[in-house]
Design a protein around this motif. Structure first.
Motif, short mmCIF file in Angstrom:
data_model
loop_
_atom_site.label_atom_id
_atom_site.label_comp_id
_atom_site.label_asym_id
_atom_site.label_seq_id
_atom_site.Cartn_x
_atom_site.Cartn_y
_atom_site.Cartn_z
N ASP C 783 35.13 62.00 80.01
CA ASP C 783 35.21 63.64 80.15
C ASP C 783 34.78 63.97 79.37
O ASP C 783 34.24 63.63 77.86
N PHE C 784 33.12 64.51 79.45
CA PHE C 784 32.07 64.88 78.48
C PHE C 784 32.52 66.79 78.65
O PHE C 784 31.19 66.88 77.48
N ALA C 785 33.36 66.68 78.61
CA ALA C 785 34.05 68.67 78.16
C ALA C 785 33.30 68.45 76.69
O ALA C 785 33.95 67.51 75.95
N PRO C 786 33.17 70.01 76.01
CA PRO C 786 32.32 69.84 74.71
C PRO C 786 34.34 69.47 73.77
O PRO C 786 33.46 68.64 72.85
N GLN C 787 34.97 70.09 73.92
CA GLN C 787 36.28 69.98 73.73
C GLN C 787 36.53 68.29 73.84
O GLN C 787 36.79 67.92 72.43
N ALA C 788 36.61 67.62 74.27
CA ALA C 788 37.09 66.08 74.82
C ALA C 788 36.18 64.97 74.08
O ALA C 788 36.63 63.56 73.75
N PHE C 789 35.09 65.23 73.93
CA PHE C 789 33.41 64.81 73.48
C PHE C 789 33.13 65.51 73.02
O PHE C 789 31.69 65.82 72.50
N PRO C 790 33.20 65.83 71.56
CA PRO C 790 32.78 66.87 70.85
C PRO C 790 31.32 65.38 69.49
O PRO C 790 31.69 64.65 69.85
N PHE C 791 30.75 66.62 69.19
CA PHE C 791 29.67 66.79 68.31
C PHE C 791 30.42 65.50 67.26
O PHE C 791 31.14 65.51 66.85
N MET C 792 29.27 64.39 66.74
CA MET C 792 29.47 63.35 65.69
C MET C 792 30.83 62.06 66.52
O MET C 792 31.36 61.94 65.78
N SER C 793 30.97 61.89 67.22
CA SER C 793 31.73 61.38 68.29
C SER C 793 31.16 60.30 69.61
O SER C 793 30.11 60.16 69.67
N TYR C 794 32.22 59.55 69.76
CA TYR C 794 31.99 58.30 70.33
C TYR C 794 32.71 58.37 71.92
O TYR C 794 33.39 57.84 71.84
N ARG C 795 32.48 57.30 72.74
CA ARG C 795 33.28 56.83 73.67
C ARG C 795 32.59 55.63 74.33
O ARG C 795 31.64 55.47 74.57
N ASN C 796 33.70 54.84 75.07
CA ASN C 796 33.01 54.05 75.70
C ASN C 796 33.23 54.01 77.21
O ASN C 796 33.82 54.78 77.97
N GLY C 797 32.25 53.95 78.03
CA GLY C 797 32.01 54.74 79.64
C GLY C 797 31.63 53.29 80.69
O GLY C 797 30.72 52.33 79.87
N THR C 798 30.65 53.90 81.95
CA THR C 798 30.35 53.30 82.57
C THR C 798 29.52 53.85 82.82
O THR C 798 29.81 55.24 83.57
N VAL C 799 28.27 53.59 82.02
CA VAL C 799 27.16 54.67 83.11
C VAL C 799 26.15 54.39 83.43
O VAL C 799 25.90 52.47 83.75
N ALA C 800 26.48 54.74 84.91
CA ALA C 800 25.27 53.91 86.55
C ALA C 800 26.17 52.73 86.29
O ALA C 800 25.22 51.68 86.46
N GLY C 801 26.94 52.35 86.59
CA GLY C 801 27.55 51.27 86.43
C GLY C 801 27.45 49.86 85.64
O GLY C 801 28.15 48.46 85.80
#
Lengths: 96, 197, 998
Positions: C783-801
């Motif tokens: 979730d790239f929403a500004p509050q969900a993924f704020p500045f200076m934080s990190y997420r695991n995900g799948t980018v281009a598979g």
């Protein structure tokens, strides 16, 4: 090129190692209580031994372990090498 | 496995150079890149039975405690890298799977498990001149009396760090960091010049 | 053409294969197996050189490595070799050489006049004469440079291939003469790994020049037998044409193998020279001995040679160097030379200072009717370009005792005894010991794992040579734990030998400075008179005399003359030879070419070129590259003929206005795991880490213990006990080693493991206001929403598979993400991001644009804006320095010097001319300079044209700069101009920092 015996990998060419200088320099605890001079001694002052010198070596292109060595700075002969902590015989002498 | 098709090997930039290098064929010296092998770095206390037990359960092999390689029946092998460090190689499982399995098994034990599959590549070197080629840039004594089949160790080839595995007579593997792979390969081809040209 | 001195048969040459060669512009013929020296002598060419200082005519003295005179400039262009020894050059068809130190030609040498003024230019002449007036030195130097030196350095690039290799063995045998062969054979039979290195094309050593019988076989047949048996031993390697030139520490010996030098130029291919670096468990030195010349007046005339050299030319090369020969010897061995000359058809007279000798060889000589003049010496040689007559004197009690007539001759073979070749022994750390009876230095106590055997051990009879070598091999094998083979007992006929009579300076002591020169060191033109002069002027240490007279310098390093020189000095000083001692023998034994020393590590092979997984993509898209440490990084991506300025402006604006993408894979990445990971980070970084939540990132500054910034980067908490640290591109290895060192040596109790993952992860910075939209297109599980993924934080995900780690961090001040994927899949993901960004005009950018964007924001680059003398306080980053905890370097921040207010501090500079881009490194001064001395306030560290601000900007370190914002100062240029600038905050753009938080 020296031949240096890594305590874990055995005798190897010097090109696999880097030298860390004098061994057994303990970082002072509560450094804020030290005078500028005492702190400066710890950071900058090193022995310049002629004869048997205790020093740290790093097997950089090998097992990547640091170890201690006793080396004669005149003949370049290594008297022994040993894992850090394994050779302590009352030889930790603070920040001198 | 579909990833296999879109993965790119570290030597991609010199593929044609590599193919053209062997004018005489790989009779005396051969070099093949074995890309995309799984590599996982494993750290832990070798004297902890719990650590050893958990690892050996997952990998189905005994962790080596000297400069050697051990292998499981399923094609997994453990390479000694240091007194508390091993490189786990596999052609079967993927890095993330192996990483997950080991981490699960080691929960509660102090350890580190890191998938570094993309960080390394493997060169398979073969032929009766392999030792001579390696001697051009590597200070190790690789004489079979000193470094028999089953041994592994780290050193450097010119200015690239290498892990050398003695796989079989006249067959060695070099594990090389990805960013040094092209340099190391070009230096190997250059060192082998008199045997392949 | 006529080889007038060639003997019809015999020798190790093949008369059926004639070879044509050119020397000093003339064409001659030799035969296969010749050296250049033997071929010249075959053509009766003795005069081959001019000496170094006096330009006296000189001839070939020796037949080997110790040759001081016969130096030639070999070939030209890419094959040119200066100072090659004619005695070691194997002749090949078409060889071309000329004498060194003679201009315009050997015969019409301009500086030959120096002979006439020789009396006025003794040792020390340069030091005394050219000291004053001092301002004349440049003129003097020009003259000295022209006059000094021997060969000329080639001016064309050497195109040959040189390489090196390592090797290991149980026993390294140095020298392939009888001792070396015997030792190698015994060691080989025991199954040891043996390397035998010999500097000649053919094994045999002294047996190549002297008759012998071993086990009933002629010497060279025995050599052939041993050689073939060695060849059959799989663990024995024989290196021919291989000079062991250095005995280094811990039994590492360095060998130069000459692989193609003996071939005609057109037939050479592959490696020309190979340096072997051999680590030997045991070394057996069998380096033989060099014959000493005798020191008498004009002993340097062409046609005066050592006796063993004369034998070598006669017996090995089938060349008779003269037809009327005088053999001047103080020992029995040179009588063999008399016999060799006699048998080859020369007329021979022996001159011997001893009263008599009843040794076997002298007896043989007398039986043949060779005239022997006992109690007699040669005191003077005459002849200009060739010896033509020798003057004899009676010799009694160590002094000349009256005229003894003269002899006409065209060859003088001299022998003052033999010097063991101790160079390698001495290089190994051993001290030579004077053997009074043998009148030579012999090896003393071994320091490294070596044993000397044969003539180099002072054993000069063949029987003792062989038995000594067998014992040396036996001892080496025992020490290495080998089962001994059955030791051979080669039978050799012992020869009776009378002792030699030490003879150092033949001529009169009281006339030494006034009569004709008696040379000690031929190559450096040092005569007995120079040693007398040095002693008179107070130089008593042999090391001082060496430097005052130049004795023992040059390409031969005193191989021939040093012992004579020491003995003469000892006599002058009235002390013994051991009291006088030897000079220090240093590597290299013989000169080694720069090509061999460099090996293959040249040009593109000098240093590793590291590439990211996107390198080919960058190449395909026209990137120009910049070297960052060992890495190749895209510098900028010019389109349609853009220059740097235009391309960077376009790339910068793309990031500021839409989106750009940078390959940041070169950033150092360190995986940190373990329960004490935060403790470690707290020690390493100036700011606190304990409260960083999982999934958050933080910027950190790392100091050395001196309190100075040495790296920086963002570290992410991946899990409770798991962090990913990034370092600067150039600092990756340094930081990892730094961390390992503290962990292993100071805090081994900390439960933390470090793993480098720099190469595993490909890292792309997707930067710009549209970066979020781009990522949303290729990643659905974050979730790239500004509050969900704020500045200076990190997420695991799948980018281009592909499983990816995505950090929301920014080095440009824009909304930006850093995407990390395994490098094997890097290109796939990069291309997917490029495709997704196409609608926003996504623009790949390089390091130059990265630099401009970060400078606009005042972000430092460690190593560019800092130089190891900049503290966080100097950078205005005191806010990042924790008060609550200790960390590496903290105490240094409170030293009086680090608290000074006039330290150089980071500032921004705005040139008043907004188009002028200051040069990096430019010095800041208070007033425009006019060429005089001006205090320097600091210097420019980063400087660019900012496209978004449409003006030039710069960062600088400046004394007390933080309190000088708003002041006007100047930057001095090389061309004398001074550019007026305004001191300001280093943050030029988006000072509030709102853009990266959107």
């Amino acid at each position: 090129m020296l031949q240096i015996t890594c305590p874990w990998c055995g005798a190897r060419a010097e090109s696999e190692f880097s030298c860390g200088g004098e061994a057994d320099i303990v970082r002072p605890l509560e450094s804020e209580t030290l005078s500028d001079e005492a702190w400066g001694d710890y950071v900058f002052m090193r022995k310049n031994t002629k004869g048997v010198h205790k020093e740290q070596w790093f097997h950089a292109s090998g097992c990547r372990r640091w170890f201690n060595a006793e080396r004669d700075t005149v003949t370049y002969q290594f008297i022994r090498t040993y894992p850090i902590g394994a050779g302590a015989s009352g030889d930790s002498h603070g920040a001198d | 496995m579909s990833d296999q098709l879109i993965q790119e090997a570290p030597l991609v930039g010199i593929k044609s150079k590599l193919a053209a290098a062997f004018v005489k064929g790989p009779k005396d010296f051969g070099l093949v890149e074995r890309a995309f092998m799984t590599h996982v770095t494993l750290r832990g206390d070798p004297d902890s039975p719990a650590f050893r037990g958990a690892v050996e359960e997952v990998l189905q092999l005994a962790l080596p405690s000297g400069q050697t390689i051990t292998a499981s029946a399923s094609g997994c092998s453990a390479v000694w890298m240091g007194p508390d460090e091993w490189l786990i190689q596999s052609v079967e499982e993927t890095g993330p799977e192996l990483e997950r399995a080991l981490r699960q098994a080691l929960a509660g034990e102090h350890h580190a498990v890191v998938d570094v599959s993309s960080g390394y590549t493997v060169f398979e070197l073969s032929g009766r001149r392999v030792r001579e080629v390696l001697a051009k840039g590597c200070p190790l004594d690789l004489h079979p009396k000193v470094f028999p089949v089953g041994c592994s160790t780290q050193s450097h080839f010119f200015k690239a760090g290498i892990t050398v595995l003695h796989i079989a007579e006249e067959l060695y593997q070099l594990v090389v960091r990805r960013s040094f792979a092209e340099y190391a390969c070009l230096m190997l081809l250059d060192a082998a010049d008199e045997f392949i040209r | 053409m006529a080889q007038t001195n060639r003997i019809p048969q015999g020798g190790r040459i093949n008369r059926a294969v004639p070879l044509t060669f050119h020397f000093n512009g003339k064409t001659y013929q030799g035969v296969e197996g010749d050296t250049l020296a033997s071929a010249l002598l075959a053509n009766d060419v003795h005069f081959v050189a001019r000496s170094w200082k006096y330009h006296r005519p000189r001839g070939i003295i020796t037949a080997g490595v110790e040759e001081p005179n016969a130096l030639v400039q070999l070939e030209s262009g890419a094959y040119e070799v200066p100072n090659a020894r004619a005695t070691e050059l194997e002749l090949y068809d078409g060889l071309s050489a000329k004498s060194v130190n003679a201009k315009p030609s050997l015969e019409n040498d301009r500086l030959a006049v120096n002979q006439k003024i020789a009396r006025f230019i003794p040792a020390g002449f340069y030091y005394k004469t050219f000291m004053w007036p001092q301002k004349m030195w440049p003129k003097y130097e020009e003259f000295i440079r022209e006059a000094a030196g021997l060969g000329e350095a080639p001016t064309v690039l050497d195109t040959d291939r040189y390489d090196k290799r390592y090797a290991h063995c149980d026993v390294l045998v140095v020298g392939g003469g009888p001792a070396g062969l015997a030792a190698a054979w015994v060691a080989g039979r025991a199954g040891a790994r043996v390397i035998l290195a010999d500097n000649q094309p053919e094994l045999g050593g002294s047996l190549l020049r002297q008759p012998a019988s071993i086990d009933g076989l002629p010497g060279l047949e025995w050599v052939a037998r041993i050689e073939s048996e060695l060849a059959a031993m799989p663990e024995v390697q024989v290196l021919r044409r291989s000079t062991v030139f250095g005995y280094q520490d811990h039994n590492l010996l360095t060998i130069c193998e000459r692989k193609t030098d003996h071939l005609p130029l057109a037939r050479r291919q592959g490696v020309r020279e190979r340096v072997w670096k051999v680590r030997a468990q045991r070394v057996i030195l069998a380096t033989g001995a060099h014959e000493r010349p005798l020191v008498f007046a004009n002993n340097d005339r062409p046609g005066v040679m050592t006796a063993s050299a004369v034998s070598t030319y006669v017996r090995r090369f089938g060349v008779l160097p003269g037809k009327r020969a005088v053999v001047f010897t103080n020992n029995d061995q040179a009588y063999q030379t008399a016999l060799d000359l006699y048998e080859a058809g020369a007329r021979v007279t022996v001159v011997d200072p001893r009263t008599a000798s009843y040794g076997d060889l002298p007896q043989q000589a007398r039986r043949r009717g060779i005239e022997v003049k006992y109690g007699t010496v040669v005191s003077h040689a005459s002849g200009d370009l060739r010896v033509s007559r020798v003057t004899l004197s009676r010799y009694q009690g160590g002094r000349l005792a009256g005229d003894a007539g003269s002899l006409d001759c065209d060859l003088l073979a001299m022998s003052g005894g033999f010097n063991p070749v101790l160079h390698l022994f001495a290089q190994s750390g051993g001290k030579a010991r004077w053997d009074e009876q043998k009148a030579c230095f012999v090896p003393g106590q071994s320091v490294q794992a070596e044993i000397s055997a044969g003539a180099c051990n002072g054993d000069f009879s063949l029987a003792r040579v062989l038995s000594g070598a067998v014992q040396a091999a036996r001892r080496s094998l025992e020490l290495e734990g080998f089962a001994l083979p059955r030791l051979p007992a080669w039978s050799v006929e012992e020869q009776g030998e009378a002792p030699l009579l030490p003879l150092w300076l033949v001529g009169d002591r009281d006339k030494v400075g006034r009569s004709d020169k008696q040379f000690v060191d031929f190559q450096n033109d040092v005569s007995a008179a120079d040693i007398y002069l040095a002693a008179r002027e107070g130089y008593h240490s042999i090391e001082h005399v060496k430097r005052y007279t130049a004795m023992g310098f040059g390409t031969d390093q005193g191989k021939l003359g040093n012992i004579n020189g020491m003995a003469i000095l000892a006599e002058v000083l009235g002390q013994s030879i051991p009291e006088t001692g030897t000079t220090t023998f240093r590597p290299n034994f013989t000169p080694v070419s720069f090509g061999a020393i460099a090996g293959r590590e040249l040009g593109d092979y000098l240093d590793p070129i590291r590439k990211t997984c996107l390198h080919e993509w960058h190449v395909e898209h026209g990137a120009l590259f910049e070297d960052v440490g060992q890495w190749k990084r895209p510098w900028y991506f010019p389109r349609n003929g853009e220059d740097l300025h235009a391309a960077v402006a376009r790339e910068c604006l793309a990031v500021r206005n839409s989106v750009g993408m940078l390959d940041a894979s070169t950033l150092g990445k360190i995986d940190i795991q373990g329960p004490d990971a935060t403790t470690l980070l707290n020690w390493l970084y100036t700011n606190p880490w304990s409260k960083l939540e999982v999934g958050k990132c933080r910027y950190g500054l790392m100091l050395d213990e001196n309190g100075m910034v040495f790296d920086d980067g963002v570290t992410t908490r991946l899990a409770e006990h798991h962090f990913l640290m990034t370092t600067t591109t150039g600092g990756a290895a340094r930081v990892l080693n730094w961390m390992e060192r503290w962990l292993q040596t100071e805090w081994p109790h900390l439960k933390v493991h470090l793993t480098t993952v720099t190469d595993h992860w490909a890292t792309f910075a997707v930067a710009g206001p549209n970066s979020r939209r781009v990522l949303q297109k290729v990643c659905s599980d974050i979730d790239f929403a500004p509050q969900a993924f704020p500045f200076m934080s990190y997420r695991n995900g799948t980018v281009a598979g592909v499983a990816a780690r995505v950090m929301r961090i920014s080095f440009s001040g824009e909304l930006a993400y850093e995407v990390n994927v395994p490098a094997n899949l890097g290109r796939k993901v990069w291309e997917a991001l490029m495709a997704a960004g196409a609608e926003f005009g996504i623009t790949p950018y390089g390091t130059e644009t990265m630099h401009v964007l970060r400078a606009e924001k005042g972000y430092i680059i460690v190593g560019q804006d800092t130089d190891g003398s900049v503290s966080p306080i100097d950078l205005g980053m005191e806010g990042m320095v924790s008060k609550a905890k200790d960390f590496l370097g903290k105490r240094s921040l409170f030293r009086s010097d680090t608290r000074r207010h006039d330290r150089k501090q980071l500032v921004g500079l705005k040139p008043l001319d907004p188009k002028f881009v200051l040069p990096e490194g430019g010095q800041i001064v208070a007033q425009p300079t006019s060429g005089g001395m001006t205090p320097m306030l600091g210097h420019v560290t980063s400087s660019y044209f900012s496209p978004i601000l449409a003006r030039s900007i710069a960062m600088a370190v400046m004394k007390g700069g933080q309190s000088r914002h708003g002041e006007r100062v100047y930057v001095a240029l090389r061309d004398g101009r001074s550019i007026e600038v305004e001191v300001c905050s280093p943050v030029f753009y988006d000072v509030e920092g709102g853009r990266q938080h959107v």
